[in-house]
Scaffold this motif. Structure first.
Motif, mmCIF file in Angstrom:
data_model
loop_
_atom_site.group_PDB
_atom_site.id
_atom_site.type_symbol
_atom_site.label_atom_id
_atom_site.label_comp_id
_atom_site.label_asym_id
_atom_site.label_seq_id
_atom_site.Cartn_x
_atom_site.Cartn_y
_atom_site.Cartn_z
ATOM 1 N N GLU A 1 -19.712 -7.497 14.320
ATOM 2 C CA GLU A 1 -18.577 -6.568 14.358
ATOM 3 C C GLU A 1 -18.083 -6.258 12.946
ATOM 4 N N MET A 2 -18.085 -7.270 12.081
ATOM 5 C CA MET A 2 -17.670 -7.036 10.694
ATOM 6 C C MET A 2 -18.648 -6.075 10.019
ATOM 7 N N ALA A 3 -19.934 -6.286 10.217
ATOM 8 C CA ALA A 3 -20.930 -5.380 9.628
ATOM 9 C C ALA A 3 -20.745 -3.961 10.158
ATOM 10 N N GLU A 4 -20.488 -3.821 11.455
ATOM 11 C CA GLU A 4 -20.272 -2.491 12.040
ATOM 12 C C GLU A 4 -19.042 -1.813 11.432
ATOM 13 N N ARG A 5 -17.961 -2.573 11.215
ATOM 14 C CA ARG A 5 -16.754 -1.975 10.617
ATOM 15 C C ARG A 5 -17.035 -1.541 9.181
ATOM 16 N N GLY B 1 0.822 -1.210 0.000
ATOM 17 C CA GLY B 1 0.000 0.000 0.000
ATOM 18 C C GLY B 1 0.857 1.261 0.000
ATOM 19 N N GLN B 2 1.897 1.272 0.827
ATOM 20 C CA GLN B 2 2.795 2.429 0.872
ATOM 21 C C GLN B 2 3.475 2.633 -0.478
ATOM 22 N N GLU B 3 3.927 1.536 -1.088
ATOM 23 C CA GLU B 3 4.565 1.630 -2.413
ATOM 24 C C GLU B 3 3.614 2.227 -3.447
ATOM 25 N N LEU B 4 2.333 1.874 -3.323
ATOM 26 C CA LEU B 4 1.332 2.313 -4.302
ATOM 27 C C LEU B 4 0.700 3.656 -3.935
ATOM 28 N N GLY B 5 1.113 4.223 -2.810
ATOM 29 C CA GLY B 5 0.570 5.509 -2.385
ATOM 30 C C GLY B 5 -0.781 5.410 -1.710
ATOM 31 N N ALA B 6 -1.052 4.272 -1.101
ATOM 32 C CA ALA B 6 -2.352 4.055 -0.450
ATOM 33 C C ALA B 6 -2.185 3.880 1.057
ATOM 34 N N GLN B 7 -3.106 4.432 1.792
ATOM 35 C CA GLN B 7 -3.216 4.195 3.230
ATOM 36 C C GLN B 7 -4.079 2.946 3.395
ATOM 37 N N VAL B 8 -3.547 1.917 4.039
ATOM 38 C CA VAL B 8 -4.258 0.652 4.185
ATOM 39 C C VAL B 8 -4.542 0.386 5.649
ATOM 40 N N GLU B 9 -5.791 0.081 5.948
ATOM 41 C CA GLU B 9 -6.170 -0.391 7.278
ATOM 42 C C GLU B 9 -6.592 -1.843 7.147
ATOM 43 N N CYS B 10 -6.037 -2.706 7.993
ATOM 44 C CA CYS B 10 -6.410 -4.116 8.023
ATOM 45 C C CYS B 10 -7.243 -4.381 9.266
ATOM 46 N N TYR B 11 -8.303 -5.171 9.102
ATOM 47 C CA TYR B 11 -9.220 -5.453 10.204
ATOM 48 C C TYR B 11 -9.674 -6.900 10.112
ATOM 49 N N GLN B 12 -9.645 -7.608 11.241
ATOM 50 C CA GLN B 12 -10.126 -8.990 11.302
ATOM 51 C C GLN B 12 -11.033 -9.160 12.507
ATOM 52 N N THR B 13 -12.094 -9.934 12.320
ATOM 53 C CA THR B 13 -12.959 -10.319 13.429
ATOM 54 C C THR B 13 -13.581 -11.675 13.128
ATOM 55 N N ASN B 14 -13.937 -12.363 14.212
ATOM 56 C CA ASN B 14 -14.670 -13.622 14.102
ATOM 57 C C ASN B 14 -16.150 -13.425 14.405
ATOM 58 N N PHE B 15 -16.561 -12.175 14.556
ATOM 59 C CA PHE B 15 -17.943 -11.866 14.922
ATOM 60 C C PHE B 15 -18.626 -11.113 13.783
ATOM 61 N N GLU B 16 -19.649 -11.712 13.238
ATOM 62 C CA GLU B 16 -20.322 -11.178 12.053
ATOM 63 C C GLU B 16 -20.842 -9.758 12.266
ATOM 64 N N ALA C 1 -24.269 -5.304 4.007
ATOM 65 C CA ALA C 1 -23.464 -4.191 4.531
ATOM 66 C C ALA C 1 -22.515 -3.683 3.443
ATOM 67 N N LEU C 2 -21.860 -4.585 2.747
ATOM 68 C CA LEU C 2 -20.964 -4.194 1.655
ATOM 69 C C LEU C 2 -21.722 -3.481 0.540
ATOM 70 N N ALA C 3 -22.942 -3.930 0.253
ATOM 71 C CA ALA C 3 -23.727 -3.341 -0.844
ATOM 72 C C ALA C 3 -24.093 -1.887 -0.576
ATOM 73 N N ILE C 4 -24.069 -1.469 0.678
ATOM 74 C CA ILE C 4 -24.356 -0.074 1.023
ATOM 75 C C ILE C 4 -23.227 0.845 0.553
ATOM 76 N N LEU C 5 -22.016 0.312 0.512
ATOM 77 C CA LEU C 5 -20.852 1.118 0.134
ATOM 78 C C LEU C 5 -20.936 1.554 -1.322
ATOM 79 N N LYS C 6 -20.370 2.699 -1.594
ATOM 80 C CA LYS C 6 -20.350 3.231 -2.969
ATOM 81 C C LYS C 6 -18.996 3.029 -3.637
ATOM 82 N N CYS C 7 -18.071 2.391 -2.935
ATOM 83 C CA CYS C 7 -16.716 2.206 -3.455
ATOM 84 C C CYS C 7 -16.533 0.793 -4.022
ATOM 85 N N PRO C 8 -15.466 0.584 -4.798
ATOM 86 C CA PRO C 8 -15.202 -0.757 -5.338
ATOM 87 C C PRO C 8 -14.896 -1.763 -4.228
ATOM 88 N N ILE C 9 -15.382 -2.976 -4.406
ATOM 89 C CA ILE C 9 -15.135 -4.086 -3.491
ATOM 90 C C ILE C 9 -14.410 -5.165 -4.283
#
Length: 145
Positions: free
Chosen positions: A55-59, A38-53, A88-96
């Motif tokens: 919590e994933m929807a909230e993120r 991400g740094q090489e490509l000029g992107a700020q990357v946040e990584c997130y993991q959860t085992n709770f559905e 939850a993903l379908a609400i987003l307006k960005c590429p997935i």
């Protein structure tokens, strides 16, 4: 560029879980590689993991206010049945970009179907850690248009 990388259920066990399918690279090592690229490509990357559905929807919901411009997601087993994560993903307006370490289409029949695929810009599967790195490159390309 602000990119969110999401890891779903059981993916915290990379490096320990079924090395024949997933290799021995840990989630922390994957995150380090993704962040470095991400740094090489000029992107700020946040990584997130959860085992709770929920919590994933909230993120995913918080991504609206965080200025996220693309999402790279390996939803793990949720890929195959979680309409909550899909909605939850379908609400987003960005590429997935959907990614998988293993080739889900060459595995058990239940893994062949993704409830996320129809809202994703694309799917990358079967390349181990490179699936994430290719997914990040695809996300950057999608943002740049």
């Amino acid at each position: 560029m602000n990119i969110l990388v999401l890891h779903g259920i059981n993916l915290n066990m990379f490096g320990k879980r079924d090395p024949a399918q997933y290799g021995t690279t840990t989630l922390d090592e994957i995150n380090a590689q993704v962040t470095a690229l991400g740094q090489e490509l000029g992107a700020q990357v946040e990584c997130y993991q959860t085992n709770f559905e929920g919590e994933m929807a909230e993120r995913i919901h918080r991504a609206h206010g965080d200025g996220v411009q693309a999402v790279v997601i390996n939803a793990g087993a949720w890929t195959h049945y979680s309409y909550g994560i899909r909605d939850a993903l379908a609400i987003l307006k960005c590429p997935i970009i959907e990614v998988h370490m293993s080739n889900i289409h060459a595995r058990e029949a239940f893994r062949h179907h993704s409830v996320i695929a129809d809202i994703a810009k694309g799917q990358i599967a079967g390349f181990g850690v490179d699936s994430y790195l290719l997914g990040l490159r695809a996300a950057v390309s999608a943002i740049k248009g």
